[in-house]
Design a protein around this motif. Structure first.
Motif, mmCIF file in Angstrom:
data_model
loop_
_atom_site.group_PDB
_atom_site.id
_atom_site.type_symbol
_atom_site.label_atom_id
_atom_site.label_comp_id
_atom_site.label_asym_id
_atom_site.label_seq_id
_atom_site.Cartn_x
_atom_site.Cartn_y
_atom_site.Cartn_z
ATOM 1 N N LYS A 127 8.694 -44.455 -55.574
ATOM 2 C CA LYS A 127 9.965 -45.182 -55.730
ATOM 3 C C LYS A 127 11.149 -44.210 -55.609
ATOM 4 O O LYS A 127 12.126 -44.481 -54.894
ATOM 5 N N ASP A 128 11.042 -43.058 -56.290
ATOM 6 C CA ASP A 128 12.110 -42.045 -56.216
ATOM 7 C C ASP A 128 12.301 -41.565 -54.781
ATOM 8 O O ASP A 128 13.427 -41.396 -54.319
ATOM 9 N N PHE A 129 11.189 -41.343 -54.113
ATOM 10 C CA PHE A 129 11.214 -40.830 -52.743
ATOM 11 C C PHE A 129 11.959 -41.803 -51.816
ATOM 12 O O PHE A 129 12.845 -41.396 -51.057
ATOM 13 N N ILE A 130 11.619 -43.082 -51.918
ATOM 14 C CA ILE A 130 12.276 -44.088 -51.063
ATOM 15 C C ILE A 130 13.757 -44.212 -51.427
ATOM 16 O O ILE A 130 14.613 -44.339 -50.544
ATOM 17 N N ASP A 131 14.061 -44.123 -52.726
ATOM 18 C CA ASP A 131 15.471 -44.145 -53.161
ATOM 19 C C ASP A 131 16.262 -42.983 -52.553
ATOM 20 O O ASP A 131 17.386 -43.157 -52.081
ATOM 21 N N VAL A 132 15.649 -41.789 -52.567
ATOM 22 C CA VAL A 132 16.302 -40.601 -51.998
ATOM 23 C C VAL A 132 16.516 -40.789 -50.490
ATOM 24 O O VAL A 132 17.582 -40.472 -49.957
ATOM 25 N N LEU A 133 15.492 -41.324 -49.817
ATOM 26 C CA LEU A 133 15.627 -41.592 -48.378
ATOM 27 C C LEU A 133 16.786 -42.538 -48.098
ATOM 28 O O LEU A 133 17.541 -42.350 -47.139
ATOM 29 N N LYS A 134 16.929 -43.547 -48.939
ATOM 30 C CA LYS A 134 18.003 -44.541 -48.726
ATOM 31 C C LYS A 134 19.385 -43.920 -48.953
ATOM 32 O O LYS A 134 20.343 -44.242 -48.240
ATOM 33 N N VAL A 135 19.478 -43.032 -49.931
ATOM 34 C CA VAL A 135 20.738 -42.307 -50.149
ATOM 35 C C VAL A 135 21.061 -41.465 -48.909
ATOM 36 O O VAL A 135 22.203 -41.431 -48.438
ATOM 37 N N LEU A 136 20.043 -40.801 -48.371
ATOM 38 C CA LEU A 136 20.248 -39.965 -47.178
ATOM 39 C C LEU A 136 20.599 -40.818 -45.963
ATOM 40 O O LEU A 136 21.432 -40.418 -45.143
ATOM 41 N N GLU A 137 19.991 -41.993 -45.866
ATOM 42 C CA GLU A 137 20.375 -42.919 -44.786
ATOM 43 C C GLU A 137 21.856 -43.278 -44.892
ATOM 44 O O GLU A 137 22.552 -43.362 -43.883
ATOM 45 N N GLY A 138 22.319 -43.487 -46.116
ATOM 46 C CA GLY A 138 23.736 -43.794 -46.336
ATOM 47 C C GLY A 138 24.631 -42.643 -45.901
ATOM 48 O O GLY A 138 25.696 -42.849 -45.300
ATOM 49 N N ALA A 139 24.176 -41.413 -46.177
ATOM 50 C CA ALA A 139 24.952 -40.227 -45.770
ATOM 51 C C ALA A 139 24.957 -40.074 -44.253
ATOM 52 O O ALA A 139 25.958 -39.643 -43.660
ATOM 53 N N LEU A 140 23.854 -40.440 -43.632
ATOM 54 C CA LEU A 140 23.757 -40.360 -42.164
ATOM 55 C C LEU A 140 24.678 -41.389 -41.515
ATOM 56 O O LEU A 140 25.351 -41.099 -40.520
ATOM 57 N N GLY A 141 24.719 -42.583 -42.100
ATOM 58 C CA GLY A 141 25.551 -43.655 -41.547
ATOM 59 C C GLY A 141 25.111 -44.008 -40.137
ATOM 60 O O GLY A 141 23.906 -44.098 -39.858
ATOM 61 N N ASP A 142 26.073 -44.162 -39.224
ATOM 62 C CA ASP A 142 25.752 -44.509 -37.843
ATOM 63 C C ASP A 142 25.790 -43.291 -36.923
ATOM 64 O O ASP A 142 25.771 -43.434 -35.704
ATOM 65 N N LYS A 143 25.837 -42.105 -37.518
ATOM 66 C CA LYS A 143 25.894 -40.888 -36.704
ATOM 67 C C LYS A 143 24.497 -40.571 -36.152
ATOM 68 O O LYS A 143 23.492 -40.854 -36.812
#
Length: 220
Positions: A127-143
């Motif tokens: 669960k933590d791992f997927i949460d961290v991935l989602k935070v990183l996806e947010g940081a990546l955005g559409d770049k």
């Protein structure tokens, strides 16, 4: 710096060592690679990193640089005329360092719980791992990359973990692509770069390595 002597003490499945290998490849720096046996560390490793006694260690003209993300910054500063990894803007550079620090503090521990534990601890890790991935996806955005249009420092800090994803998914029983499709699309873009494709080991080879570790920990 044509006569530089560059040596890298590393261990092939280390996602931390992969950072240095990718950064050196991006800068087209020739170096001597020495794969360490972590159960029987070489005298050179113990001499060059007497504090932590860990890989990776970058040795430049006889001087050691320890800790992977510090090594990436060192490579960036010394060979700054080619393939810049950090942005020139101070604020953007600070942001890149923030995300690299986030990866070091959050990513490894949650990912390790997926393959190195069982039961509730493993589920919490997943669960933590997927949460961290989602935070990183947010940081990546559409770049395309964390560095914007250019592959950069945060991409280098993170992409080595991707070689372990088959093991995470196998033992955690989940699909990263289903949970975080943007993240996987980013990883596939990174894998199109020679520096990444030639550095990251085959995911199946990493899975075999993880199986051996799990047997050692009494999980198999």
């Amino acid at each position: 710096m044509a006569n530089d002597e560059v040596i890298l003490l590393d261990f092939w499945p280390s996602m931390f060592g992969m950072r240095l290998r990718i950064a050196l490849a991006e800068k087209e720096i020739k170096y001597e690679y020495k794969d360490e046996d972590l159960r029987n560390k070489s005298p050179l490793l113990l001499q060059m990193n007497p504090i932590h006694k860990k890989i990776p260690v970058l040795i430049h003209n006889g001087k050691p640089i320890c800790e992977s993300i510090i090594g990436v910054e060192y490579i960036e500063e010394v060979w700054k005329d080619k393939a810049p990894l950090l942005p020139s803007d101070p604020y953007e550079r600070a942001q890149a360092r923030f995300w690299a620090d986030y990866i070091d503090k959050k990513f490894f521990d949650s990912a390790r719980k997926i393959w190195a534990t069982k039961g509730e601890e493993q589920e919490a890790g997943k669960k933590d791992f997927i949460d961290v991935l989602k935070v990183l996806e947010g940081a990546l955005g559409d770049k395309p990359f964390f560095g914007g249009d250019n592959f950069g420092y945060v991409d280098v800090a993170l992409i080595g973990f991707y070689s372990w994803f088959h093991a995470y998914e196998t033992y955690g029983n989940f699909s990263t692509e289903a949970e975080c499709p943007k993240f996987v699309a980013w990883a596939k873009r990174c894998m199109q770069r020679d520096s990444v494709a030639k550095t990251l080991p085959d995911q199946h080879k990493v899975l075999e390595f993880v199986k051996i570790l799990r047997e050692k920990y009494g999980l198999e």
